[in-house]
Design an enzyme around this catalytic site. Structure first.
Site: not given
Ligand code: PAF
Length: 284
Positions: A31, A35, A37, A147, A149, A188, A191
């Site tokens: 949750g 952007e 997600h 992601g 990331k 992004m 956190r």
């Protein structure tokens, strides 16, 4: 979009979505959607006939001194965003539904879990592997999008899926989606909202300095010295600590002190105030 909080309802909802042989993609999230997600959701929509998103702040992947209680929760706002994206199913179980009383099972993926964030956050990847395994069995997707990331997380999930035979019939593809970045290059993350305006400005040094270090490594400069200079630059810019800044084999995550012919990745975790930021970029 149907929102489901209970497993028995989920099973019927999934069966309906899959009627007529339609394919289903899953985007697992905790949750606090941004952007990054939504990019995963859009990618999922391209890859399958129907899309499910899960929102579950998974307690088992947070350590005792981590931000589980403070982790942002905004289900209504997230739900509106997903409705706008036109997804089919939102799976938002409670902690009791996911981990009923007496829950005693944990999945541990050795090797790829052990260094980097695994060293700084003991048990974190066991929590991730366990909940993702449950999500796969609950939603039975053909494809799941994550992601890039969280590069190490992606490696752990891929390993787990192969080792536990999840790649067929449930999840035939685990898709890594490139990191979405702010205008100054900061990856992004939910956190990022913890950062004060000064910390947010300093945080922009992270991707910029990473790109410079990568250019030097690609140019043939000494890896160890380049990474040490990179750490100094972050500390000089206002970061409080660098947990790790390494060059690694992109697939095995073996740490490298010299470049190799195979795909490589620079991986970094650094703290600014109480916030831990991670990033990774391709090298070579
Ligand atoms: O990346 C995340 O948001 C979480 O680690 C995941 C994959 C949803 C598991 O809780």
């Amino acid at each position: 979009m149907q929102t489901v909080n209970h497993l028995d309802v989920l099973r019927n909802a999934v069966a309906k979505l899959r009627e007529g042989g339609r394919t289903l993609a899953l985007v697992p999230t905790m949750g606090a959607l941004h952007e990054g997600h939504l990019t995963l959701v859009r990618e999922a929509k391209k890859l399958a006939d129907t899309v499910a998103v899960s929102i579950f702040v998974n307690p088992t992947q947070f350590g005792p001194n981590e931000d589980l209680d403070a982790y942002p929760r905004q289900l209504e706002e997230d739900s509106r965003m997903l409705e706008t994206e036109g997804i089919d199913l939102l799976w938002a179980p409670t902690v009791e539904e996911m981990y009923p009383g007496g829950f005693a099972t944990s999945i541990s993926v050795s090797g790829v879990s052990s260094g980097f964030c695994g060293a700084d956050r003991p048990g974190h990847f066991d929590g991730v592997a366990t909940v993702v395994n449950k999500l796969f069995h609950q939603v039975l997707p053909d494809i799941a999008c994550f992601g890039e990331k969280d590069w190490q997380q992606l490696a752990v999930i891929r390993r787990m899926a192969r080792d536990l035979d999840l790649t067929r019939p449930h999840v035939s593809a685990i898709r890594g989606v490139p990191t979405v970045r702010e205008a100054d290059g900061l990856a992004m993350s939910s956190r990022n909202r913890y950062l004060s305006p000064e910390q947010r400005e300093a945080a922009g040094t992270l991707p910029r300095a990473m790109k410079e270090a990568i250019a030097r490594i690609e140019d043939g400069q000494d890896v160890t010295r380049t990474l040490a200079a990179f750490e100094d630059e972050l500390l000089g810019a206002g970061f409080d600590r660098v947990d790790y800044a390494d060059l690694a084999d992109a697939a095995s995550l073996e740490v490298l002190t010299q470049t190799i012919e195979k795909p490589m990745r620079m991986l970094v975790a650094a703290r600014i105030g109480g916030t831990r930021l991670i990033d990774n970029m391709a090298v070579g």
